[in-house]
Scaffold this motif. Structure first.
Motif, PDB file in Angstrom:
ATOM      1  N   ALA A 181      20.085  -0.834 -14.798  1.00  9.68           N
ATOM      2  CA  ALA A 181      20.274  -0.967 -13.355  1.00  9.68           C
ATOM      3  C   ALA A 181      19.575   0.121 -12.551  1.00  9.68           C
ATOM      4  O   ALA A 181      19.406  -0.023 -11.340  1.00  9.68           O
ATOM      5  CB  ALA A 181      21.755  -0.990 -13.017  1.00  9.68           C
ATOM      6  N   CYS A 182      19.170   1.212 -13.200  1.00  5.40           N
ATOM      7  CA  CYS A 182      18.506   2.287 -12.460  1.00  5.40           C
ATOM      8  C   CYS A 182      17.016   2.395 -12.783  1.00  5.40           C
ATOM      9  O   CYS A 182      16.353   3.316 -12.315  1.00  5.40           O
ATOM     10  CB  CYS A 182      19.207   3.624 -12.691  1.00  5.40           C
ATOM     11  N   ARG A 183      16.498   1.473 -13.559  1.00  6.46           N
ATOM     12  CA  ARG A 183      15.064   1.515 -13.836  1.00  6.46           C
ATOM     13  C   ARG A 183      14.288   1.057 -12.598  1.00  6.46           C
ATOM     14  O   ARG A 183      14.753   0.197 -11.846  1.00  6.46           O
ATOM     15  CB  ARG A 183      14.721   0.646 -15.041  1.00  6.46           C
ATOM     16  N   PRO A 184      13.100   1.637 -12.365  1.00  5.32           N
ATOM     17  CA  PRO A 184      12.347   1.276 -11.156  1.00  5.32           C
ATOM     18  C   PRO A 184      11.871  -0.163 -11.194  1.00  5.32           C
ATOM     19  O   PRO A 184      11.638  -0.736 -12.261  1.00  5.32           O
ATOM     20  CB  PRO A 184      11.156   2.250 -11.184  1.00  5.32           C
ATOM     21  N   SER A 185      11.740  -0.732 -10.017  1.00  4.32           N
ATOM     22  CA  SER A 185      11.158  -2.073  -9.916  1.00  4.32           C
ATOM     23  C   SER A 185       9.756  -2.067 -10.499  1.00  4.32           C
ATOM     24  O   SER A 185       8.977  -1.128 -10.295  1.00  4.32           O
ATOM     25  CB  SER A 185      11.107  -2.497  -8.453  1.00  4.32           C
ATOM     26  N   LEU A 186       9.416  -3.120 -11.201  1.00  7.32           N
ATOM     27  CA  LEU A 186       8.052  -3.251 -11.715  1.00  7.32           C
ATOM     28  C   LEU A 186       7.037  -3.355 -10.588  1.00  7.32           C
ATOM     29  O   LEU A 186       5.850  -3.116 -10.792  1.00  7.32           O
ATOM     30  CB  LEU A 186       7.950  -4.486 -12.617  1.00  7.32           C
ATOM     31  N   TYR A 187       7.496  -3.678  -9.392  1.00  5.62           N
ATOM     32  CA  TYR A 187       6.598  -3.972  -8.280  1.00  5.62           C
ATOM     33  C   TYR A 187       6.574  -2.854  -7.240  1.00  5.62           C
ATOM     34  O   TYR A 187       6.162  -3.063  -6.106  1.00  5.62           O
ATOM     35  CB  TYR A 187       7.011  -5.308  -7.638  1.00  5.62           C
ATOM     36  N   GLU A 188       6.977  -1.642  -7.624  1.00  4.83           N
ATOM     37  CA  GLU A 188       7.201  -0.592  -6.644  1.00  4.83           C
ATOM     38  C   GLU A 188       5.934  -0.135  -5.925  1.00  4.83           C
ATOM     39  O   GLU A 188       6.015   0.360  -4.793  1.00  4.83           O
ATOM     40  CB  GLU A 188       7.887   0.615  -7.289  1.00  4.83           C
ATOM     41  N   SER A 189       4.757  -0.282  -6.506  1.00  4.61           N
ATOM     42  CA  SER A 189       3.552   0.213  -5.824  1.00  4.61           C
ATOM     43  C   SER A 189       2.983  -0.793  -4.824  1.00  4.61           C
ATOM     44  O   SER A 189       2.295  -0.403  -3.873  1.00  4.61           O
ATOM     45  CB  SER A 189       2.470   0.604  -6.843  1.00  4.61           C
ATOM     46  N   PHE A 190       3.270  -2.080  -5.026  1.00  6.58           N
ATOM     47  CA  PHE A 190       2.713  -3.119  -4.146  1.00  6.58           C
ATOM     48  C   PHE A 190       3.693  -4.271  -4.139  1.00  6.58           C
ATOM     49  O   PHE A 190       3.802  -5.018  -5.109  1.00  6.58           O
ATOM     50  CB  PHE A 190       1.339  -3.567  -4.674  1.00  6.58           C
ATOM     51  N   HIS A 191       4.437  -4.405  -3.046  1.00  4.53           N
ATOM     52  CA  HIS A 191       5.548  -5.349  -3.010  1.00  4.53           C
ATOM     53  C   HIS A 191       5.632  -6.018  -1.652  1.00  4.53           C
ATOM     54  O   HIS A 191       4.818  -5.755  -0.750  1.00  4.53           O
ATOM     55  CB  HIS A 191       6.848  -4.625  -3.361  1.00  4.53           C
ATOM     56  N   SER A 192       6.634  -6.864  -1.488  1.00  6.27           N
ATOM     57  CA  SER A 192       6.740  -7.679  -0.277  1.00  6.27           C
ATOM     58  C   SER A 192       6.803  -6.844   0.995  1.00  6.27           C
ATOM     59  O   SER A 192       6.269  -7.249   2.038  1.00  6.27           O
ATOM     60  CB  SER A 192       7.982  -8.574  -0.366  1.00  6.27           C
ATOM     61  N   ARG A 193       7.439  -5.677   0.938  1.00  3.25           N
ATOM     62  CA  ARG A 193       7.624  -4.891   2.159  1.00  3.25           C
ATOM     63  C   ARG A 193       6.393  -4.062   2.537  1.00  3.25           C
ATOM     64  O   ARG A 193       6.201  -3.755   3.720  1.00  3.25           O
ATOM     65  CB  ARG A 193       8.848  -3.982   2.014  1.00  3.25           C
ATOM     66  N   ASN A 194       5.586  -3.651   1.573  1.00  5.60           N
ATOM     67  CA  ASN A 194       4.396  -2.856   1.927  1.00  5.60           C
ATOM     68  C   ASN A 194       3.095  -3.651   1.851  1.00  5.60           C
ATOM     69  O   ASN A 194       2.011  -3.118   2.082  1.00  5.60           O
ATOM     70  CB  ASN A 194       4.297  -1.581   1.092  1.00  5.60           C
ATOM     71  N   LEU A 195       3.201  -4.936   1.533  1.00  8.30           N
ATOM     72  CA  LEU A 195       2.027  -5.810   1.389  1.00  8.30           C
ATOM     73  C   LEU A 195       1.140  -5.764   2.632  1.00  8.30           C
ATOM     74  O   LEU A 195      -0.083  -5.559   2.539  1.00  8.30           O
ATOM     75  CB  LEU A 195       2.507  -7.238   1.117  1.00  8.30           C
ATOM     76  N   VAL A 196       1.713  -5.958   3.808  1.00  9.05           N
ATOM     77  CA  VAL A 196       0.916  -6.027   5.031  1.00  9.05           C
ATOM     78  C   VAL A 196       0.261  -4.688   5.326  1.00  9.05           C
ATOM     79  O   VAL A 196      -0.938  -4.624   5.663  1.00  9.05           O
ATOM     80  CB  VAL A 196       1.786  -6.483   6.211  1.00  9.05           C
ATOM     81  N   ASP A 197       1.007  -3.600   5.193  1.00 15.40           N
ATOM     82  CA  ASP A 197       0.441  -2.284   5.491  1.00 15.40           C
ATOM     83  C   ASP A 197      -0.739  -1.958   4.576  1.00 15.40           C
ATOM     84  O   ASP A 197      -1.759  -1.413   5.024  1.00 15.40           O
ATOM     85  CB  ASP A 197       1.513  -1.201   5.346  1.00 15.40           C
ATOM     86  N   ILE A 198      -0.606  -2.282   3.304  1.00 11.44           N
ATOM     87  CA  ILE A 198      -1.691  -1.983   2.368  1.00 11.44           C
ATOM     88  C   ILE A 198      -2.888  -2.901   2.622  1.00 11.44           C
ATOM     89  O   ILE A 198      -4.034  -2.451   2.628  1.00 11.44           O
ATOM     90  CB  ILE A 198      -1.184  -2.087   0.917  1.00 11.44           C
ATOM     91  N   ALA A 199      -2.637  -4.184   2.847  1.00  9.21           N
ATOM     92  CA  ALA A 199      -3.740  -5.103   3.142  1.00  9.21           C
ATOM     93  C   ALA A 199      -4.493  -4.664   4.393  1.00  9.21           C
ATOM     94  O   ALA A 199      -5.731  -4.740   4.458  1.00  9.21           O
ATOM     95  CB  ALA A 199      -3.209  -6.514   3.305  1.00  9.21           C
ATOM     96  N   ALA A 200      -3.752  -4.180   5.396  1.00 11.65           N
ATOM     97  CA  ALA A 200      -4.358  -3.829   6.681  1.00 11.65           C
ATOM     98  C   ALA A 200      -5.190  -2.555   6.635  1.00 11.65           C
ATOM     99  O   ALA A 200      -5.882  -2.237   7.607  1.00 11.65           O
ATOM    100  CB  ALA A 200      -3.271  -3.694   7.743  1.00 11.65           C
ATOM    101  N   THR A 201      -5.166  -1.823   5.521  1.00 15.77           N
ATOM    102  CA  THR A 201      -6.001  -0.630   5.438  1.00 15.77           C
ATOM    103  C   THR A 201      -7.485  -0.975   5.450  1.00 15.77           C
ATOM    104  O   THR A 201      -8.306  -0.179   5.903  1.00 15.77           O
ATOM    105  CB  THR A 201      -5.682   0.185   4.166  1.00 15.77           C
ATOM    106  N   HIS A 202      -7.841  -2.172   4.973  1.00 16.79           N
ATOM    107  CA  HIS A 202      -9.254  -2.534   4.898  1.00 16.79           C
ATOM    108  C   HIS A 202      -9.545  -3.969   5.327  1.00 16.79           C
ATOM    109  O   HIS A 202     -10.709  -4.383   5.329  1.00 16.79           O
ATOM    110  CB  HIS A 202      -9.773  -2.323   3.470  1.00 16.79           C
ATOM    111  N   LEU A 203      -8.503  -4.722   5.667  1.00 15.02           N
ATOM    112  CA  LEU A 203      -8.663  -6.120   6.052  1.00 15.02           C
ATOM    113  C   LEU A 203      -7.840  -6.401   7.310  1.00 15.02           C
ATOM    114  O   LEU A 203      -6.922  -5.652   7.636  1.00 15.02           O
ATOM    115  CB  LEU A 203      -8.182  -7.043   4.916  1.00 15.02           C
ATOM    116  N   THR A 204      -8.159  -7.490   7.974  1.00 11.54           N
ATOM    117  CA  THR A 204      -7.364  -7.953   9.106  1.00 11.54           C
ATOM    118  C   THR A 204      -6.399  -9.025   8.613  1.00 11.54           C
ATOM    119  O   THR A 204      -6.842 -10.082   8.126  1.00 11.54           O
ATOM    120  CB  THR A 204      -8.267  -8.533  10.209  1.00 11.54           C
ATOM    121  N   VAL A 205      -5.113  -8.766   8.709  1.00  9.61           N
ATOM    122  CA  VAL A 205      -4.118  -9.705   8.197  1.00  9.61           C
ATOM    123  C   VAL A 205      -3.975 -10.868   9.176  1.00  9.61           C
ATOM    124  O   VAL A 205      -3.724 -10.675  10.367  1.00  9.61           O
ATOM    125  CB  VAL A 205      -2.769  -9.002   7.977  1.00  9.61           C
ATOM    126  N   LEU A 206      -4.127 -12.083   8.666  1.00  6.22           N
ATOM    127  CA  LEU A 206      -4.070 -13.292   9.487  1.00  6.22           C
ATOM    128  C   LEU A 206      -2.736 -14.015   9.396  1.00  6.22           C
ATOM    129  O   LEU A 206      -2.285 -14.623  10.368  1.00  6.22           O
ATOM    130  CB  LEU A 206      -5.186 -14.260   9.055  1.00  6.22           C
TER     131      LEU A 206
END
Length: 271
Positions: A181-206
Motif C-alpha cells: 500500500a505504500c509503494r509508489p505509483s508506477l505512473y508517478e513521473s507522467f500521469h493524468s494530473r501532470n500530462l497537460v503541463d508536461i505536454a505543454a512544455t514543447h507542444l500546444t495542447v488541443l
C-alpha cells in the motif's frame, strides 16, 4: 521510499522487456478483466485521424508489442509508419504482428530521449503508455516535437497515479507484500494530473480526454496471472501464478476482485 521499477533502468532494459511474454500476459489478463472503458488503441487512432491527412508519416514512440502500431497501419494506411522502442524483443514482436496482418511499417531500436530521426519528419506521433518510464518525460516530449513538422500532432497517453490501487490492499491483505500500500505509483513521473503541463512544455495542447476503466478479476487464478506480471510488488510466493493463486484463494474474500484506472489522452500540436 522504495524505488519505482518503471524508472529503474536495470529493470526496464532487463527483466521487464527482455522478452515480450511478460508484457503480453499482463496485457491479456487486463483485457480479459475489463468491464468498462474504450479500447485505448482505438481512441488513440481516432485522435490521430482527426488531424492527420491521407498519406501521412506517423511515428509510434515506445511502441511496445505494437498494438497501436498495428491499428495505425490497418486503419490509417499511412505513407510511412515508424515504430520506435528500446527493446529489440518487443520490436521483433511488432514486425511479426505487422507481417501477419499484411501491414506496412518499419522499426527502429532507440531511446525516446534521443530519436535517430531528422527534424520535421512526421505528420503525427503517438507516445502511448511509455513516457512514465522516463524520469524526465518533458525531454522525451521535446524529441517528439522536434520530429514533427510545424502543425504536426502528437497523441500522448498515460494513466492516473491511483491506477489499480485496489490491488495494493488485496496484496497486503494476503500478506504477499507487507509494503504494497505504500509503494509508489508506477505512473508517478507522467500521469493524468501532470500530462497537460508536461505536454505543454514543447507542444500546444488541443484536447484532453480522461476515461475510467474498470476491471473485474473473476477468480484467484485470473488475479494471480496479473499479479505475477506486474513489477510493482515484491511478492513472496513460490510456484509462480499457480502457487500465487492458491495463496489468494486461502487468504482473500470471495471473488470477484474489482480495480480501476483512469486513462488519459492529450492531443497536442507542434507550433
Amino acid at each position: 521510499m522504495p524505488v519505482n521499477p518503471f524508472l529503474d533502468p536495470k529493470l526496464v532494459h532487463g527483466d521487464l522487456y527482455r522478452s515480450s511474454g511478460r508484457l503480453a500476459e499482463r496485457t491479456r489478463a487486463l483485457r480479459e478483466a475489463k468491464i468498462a472503458g474504450r479500447d485505448a488503441a482505438d481512441v488513440i487512432v481516432d485522435l490521430v485521424a482527426q488531424r492527420t491527412p491521407p498519406g501521412a508519416v506517423v511515428l509510434d514512440i515506445g511502441c511496445g508489442r505494437g498494438t497501436t502500431t498495428l491499428r495505425i497501419s490497418t486503419r490509417l494506411r499511412p505513407r510511412r509508419l515508424i515504430a520506435v522502442d528500446a527493446s529489440t524483443a518487443l520490436l521483433a514482436t511488432v514486425r511479426t504482428r505487422l507481417a501477419e496482418a499484411s501491414g506496412t511499417g518499419s522499426t527502429i531500436c532507440a531511446d525516446f530521449h534521443h530519436l535517430p530521426l531528422p527534424d520535421a519528419l512526421a505528420d503525427a506521433a503517438v507516445a502511448a503508455f511509455c513516457l512514465y518510464h522516463s524520469p524526465t518525460p518533458a525531454a522525451a516530449v521535446a524529441e517528439i516535437a522536434r520530429c514533427l513538422r510545424p502543425g504536426g500532432i502528437a497523441v500522448l497517453a498515460t494513466k492516473s497515479l491511483d491506477s489499480y490501487t485496489e490491488l495494493d490492499q488485496l496484496v497486503q491483505t494476503a500478506d504477499l507484500d507487507p509494503d504494497a500500500a505504500c509503494r509508489p505509483s508506477l505512473y508517478e513521473s507522467f500521469h493524468s494530473r501532470n500530462l497537460v503541463d508536461i505536454a505543454a512544455t514543447h507542444l500546444t495542447v488541443l484536447n484532453v480526454l480522461h476515461e475510467e476503466h474498470v476491471f473485474e478479476f473473476a477468480d484467484a487464478t485470473h488475479l494471480a496471472r496479473y499479479l505475477a506480471t506486474t513489477p510493482k510488488y515484491r511478492i513472496r510466493a513460490a510456484g509462480g501464478p499457480t502457487g500465487l493463486a492458491a495463496i489468494l484463494r486461502e487468504r482473500l474474500p470471495a471473488p470477484p476482485y474489482l480495480t480501476r484506472s483512469t486513462v488519459s489522452y492529450a492531443l497536442a500540436a507542434r507550433p
